[in-house]
Enzyme design. Structure first.
Site, PDB file in Angstrom:
ATOM      1  N   ASN A  10       0.861  -1.184   0.000  1.00  0.00           N
ATOM      2  CA  ASN A  10       0.000   0.000   0.000  1.00  0.00           C
ATOM      3  C   ASN A  10       0.896   1.233   0.000  1.00  0.00           C
ATOM      4  O   ASN A  10       1.449   1.602   1.033  1.00  0.00           O
ATOM      5  CB  ASN A  10      -0.901  -0.038   1.242  1.00  0.00           C
ATOM      6  CG  ASN A  10      -1.751   1.207   1.374  1.00  0.00           C
ATOM      7  OD1 ASN A  10      -1.833   2.015   0.442  1.00  0.00           O
ATOM      8  ND2 ASN A  10      -2.388   1.367   2.529  1.00  0.00           N
ATOM      9  N   LYS A  12       0.055   4.262  -0.442  1.00  0.00           N
ATOM     10  CA  LYS A  12      -0.618   5.472   0.067  1.00  0.00           C
ATOM     11  C   LYS A  12      -0.381   6.639  -0.891  1.00  0.00           C
ATOM     12  O   LYS A  12      -0.388   6.437  -2.105  1.00  0.00           O
ATOM     13  CB  LYS A  12      -0.158   5.743   1.502  1.00  0.00           C
ATOM     14  CG  LYS A  12      -0.325   4.490   2.384  1.00  0.00           C
ATOM     15  CD  LYS A  12      -0.130   4.720   3.843  1.00  0.00           C
ATOM     16  CE  LYS A  12      -0.300   3.393   4.576  1.00  0.00           C
ATOM     17  NZ  LYS A  12      -0.214   3.509   6.026  1.00  0.00           N
ATOM     18  N   HIS A  97      -9.696   1.143   4.628  1.00  0.00           N
ATOM     19  CA  HIS A  97      -8.402   1.297   5.306  1.00  0.00           C
ATOM     20  C   HIS A  97      -8.575   2.271   6.473  1.00  0.00           C
ATOM     21  O   HIS A  97      -9.358   3.218   6.400  1.00  0.00           O
ATOM     22  CB  HIS A  97      -7.355   1.822   4.315  1.00  0.00           C
ATOM     23  CG  HIS A  97      -5.986   1.856   4.906  1.00  0.00           C
ATOM     24  ND1 HIS A  97      -5.560   2.893   5.713  1.00  0.00           N
ATOM     25  CD2 HIS A  97      -4.960   0.978   4.850  1.00  0.00           C
ATOM     26  CE1 HIS A  97      -4.320   2.627   6.111  1.00  0.00           C
ATOM     27  NE2 HIS A  97      -3.942   1.473   5.605  1.00  0.00           N
ATOM     28  N   GLU A  99      -6.960   4.692   7.506  1.00  0.00           N
ATOM     29  CA  GLU A  99      -6.804   6.121   7.198  1.00  0.00           C
ATOM     30  C   GLU A  99      -8.061   6.666   6.522  1.00  0.00           C
ATOM     31  O   GLU A  99      -8.421   7.827   6.717  1.00  0.00           O
ATOM     32  CB  GLU A  99      -5.542   6.325   6.345  1.00  0.00           C
ATOM     33  CG  GLU A  99      -4.290   6.181   7.202  1.00  0.00           C
ATOM     34  CD  GLU A  99      -3.086   5.608   6.489  1.00  0.00           C
ATOM     35  OE1 GLU A  99      -3.012   5.675   5.253  1.00  0.00           O
ATOM     36  OE2 GLU A  99      -2.201   5.074   7.192  1.00  0.00           O
ATOM     37  N   GLU A 169      -5.682  -4.718  10.444  1.00  0.00           N
ATOM     38  CA  GLU A 169      -4.649  -3.708  10.670  1.00  0.00           C
ATOM     39  C   GLU A 169      -4.978  -2.928  11.934  1.00  0.00           C
ATOM     40  O   GLU A 169      -5.782  -1.975  11.890  1.00  0.00           O
ATOM     41  CB  GLU A 169      -4.584  -2.747   9.481  1.00  0.00           C
ATOM     42  CG  GLU A 169      -4.195  -3.411   8.190  1.00  0.00           C
ATOM     43  CD  GLU A 169      -3.579  -2.410   7.227  1.00  0.00           C
ATOM     44  OE1 GLU A 169      -2.452  -2.645   6.791  1.00  0.00           O
ATOM     45  OE2 GLU A 169      -4.223  -1.389   6.941  1.00  0.00           O
ATOM     46  N   GLY A 175       2.108   2.527  10.785  1.00  0.00           N
ATOM     47  CA  GLY A 175       3.047   3.626  10.641  1.00  0.00           C
ATOM     48  C   GLY A 175       3.680   4.075  11.951  1.00  0.00           C
ATOM     49  O   GLY A 175       4.278   5.140  12.029  1.00  0.00           O
ATOM     50  N   SER A 220       3.115  -1.767  10.453  1.00  0.00           N
ATOM     51  CA  SER A 220       4.549  -1.755  10.735  1.00  0.00           C
ATOM     52  C   SER A 220       5.246  -3.079  10.422  1.00  0.00           C
ATOM     53  O   SER A 220       6.137  -3.524  11.152  1.00  0.00           O
ATOM     54  CB  SER A 220       4.808  -1.331  12.195  1.00  0.00           C
ATOM     55  OG  SER A 220       4.386   0.006  12.389  1.00  0.00           O
TER      56      SER A 220
HETATM   57  P1  PGA Z   1       2.591   0.543   7.668  1.00  0.00           P
HETATM   58  O1  PGA Z   1       1.165   0.722   6.957  1.00  0.00           O
HETATM   59  O2  PGA Z   1       3.172  -0.747   7.149  1.00  0.00           O
HETATM   60  O3  PGA Z   1       3.380   1.754   7.240  1.00  0.00           O
HETATM   61  O4  PGA Z   1       2.343   0.494   9.129  1.00  0.00           O
HETATM   62  C1  PGA Z   1       0.319  -0.380   6.748  1.00  0.00           C
HETATM   63  C2  PGA Z   1      -0.970   0.079   6.115  1.00  0.00           C
HETATM   64  O5  PGA Z   1      -1.461   1.151   6.485  1.00  0.00           O
HETATM   65  O6  PGA Z   1      -1.533  -0.599   5.224  1.00  0.00           O
END
Ligand code: PGA
Length: 263
Positions: A10, A12, A97, A99, A169, A175, A220
């Site tokens: 992903n 983003k 997701h 976000e 997640e 993140g 992460s």
């Molecule tokens: P990250 O993001 O690996 O940077 O924690 C995962 C995601 O949001 O799909």
């Protein structure tokens, strides 16, 4: 049929058209094609075309978009629809997701409409679920992920759910550098598995041959923790943000998946 594990990147709001093409070219050099796993890249929609073109020689690489609107067409300035994503070469769509849920106030009902639109367009949804830190600390993890799962799939027929994917997640792990332990991930995945088995009754008498809905873990993930997470029971793959933005670390994570970790 999707080969497990699934490794999903992903990106983003990173990697424009030129950078996405350069990424794919660099990744291809490092990672031989393989049929024993499924690699899906989720570039920004604007970079889907160049990323796919750069992967033209590699039928093992799949593509998706990070979000769609639930209407198929019309006056919705700034949105993209599932049919548009399909026409641009997407096969998969991330839905819900964290976000999208937390920064853009996407509701459970929105995720249901989006999953429905994705399936209507012939694409495959990856429904993302996960609890916040507050929800986790108050012991609400199961309630939250089950609510999100049932809501997101509420407009789909069982056969469509059977072809979908789920990503767990935990919001506190995205993140932040804090990863759920493999045991934590497994516990929540097992909860989701029980619920999915109720939504998609296995066809008798060949229940064993039916494909279980893959449940990916995200939050992460790095080349260092990928193997342990993939080896955990019920972890059918990984959804990776930050560590998927560099061809070397992404190739390392995909390579981890071929070490036979857990399957
Ligand atoms: P990250 O993001 O690996 O940077 O924690 C995962 C995601 O949001 O799909």
């Amino acid at each position: 049929m999707i080969a497990l594990p699934v490794l999903a990147a992903n990106w983003k709001m990173n990697l424009g058209p030129a950078d996405a093409a350069a990424f794919v070219a660099a990744y291809i050099e490092r990672a031989p094609a393989s049929r024993d796993r499924t690699v899906i890249l989720f570039p920004p929609a604007l970079s889907l075309g160049t990323a796919r073109a750069a992967a033209a020689s590699r039928a093992d690489l799949h593509f998706g978009v990070q979000n769609v609107y639930w209407e198929d067409r019309g006056a919705f300035t700034g949105e993209i629809s599932a049919p548009l994503a399909r026409d641009a070469g997407a096969e998969f769509v991330l839905v819900g997701h964290s976000e999208r849920r937390h920064l853009f106030h996407e509701s459970d009902a929105d995720t249901a409409r989006k999953c429905q639109a994705v399936v209507r367009a012939g694409l495959t949804p990856i429904l993302c679920v996960g609890e916040t830190l507050d929800e986790r600390e108050s012991g609400a993890t199961e309630d939250v992920v089950l609510r999100q799962l049932h809501a997101g799939f509420s407009e789909l027929a069982p056969d469509a759910i059977a072809r979908a994917l789920v990503a767990y997640e935990p919001v506190w792990a995205i993140g932040t550098g804090r990863t759920a332990s493999p045991a934590d991930a497994s516990r929540t995945h097992a909860t989701l598995r029980v619920a999915l088995r109720r939504l998609v009754p296995p066809p008798a008498p060949t229940a064993g041959a039916a494909r279980d809905v893959p449940i990916l873990y995200g939050g992460s993930v790095t080349p260092d923790n990928a193997a342990a997470l993939l080896a955990a029971p019920e972890v059918g793959g990984l959804l990776v943000g930050g560590a998927s933005l560099h061809p070397a670390s992404w190739a390392a994570i995909v390579a981890t998946a071929s070490l036979g970790s857990g399957r």
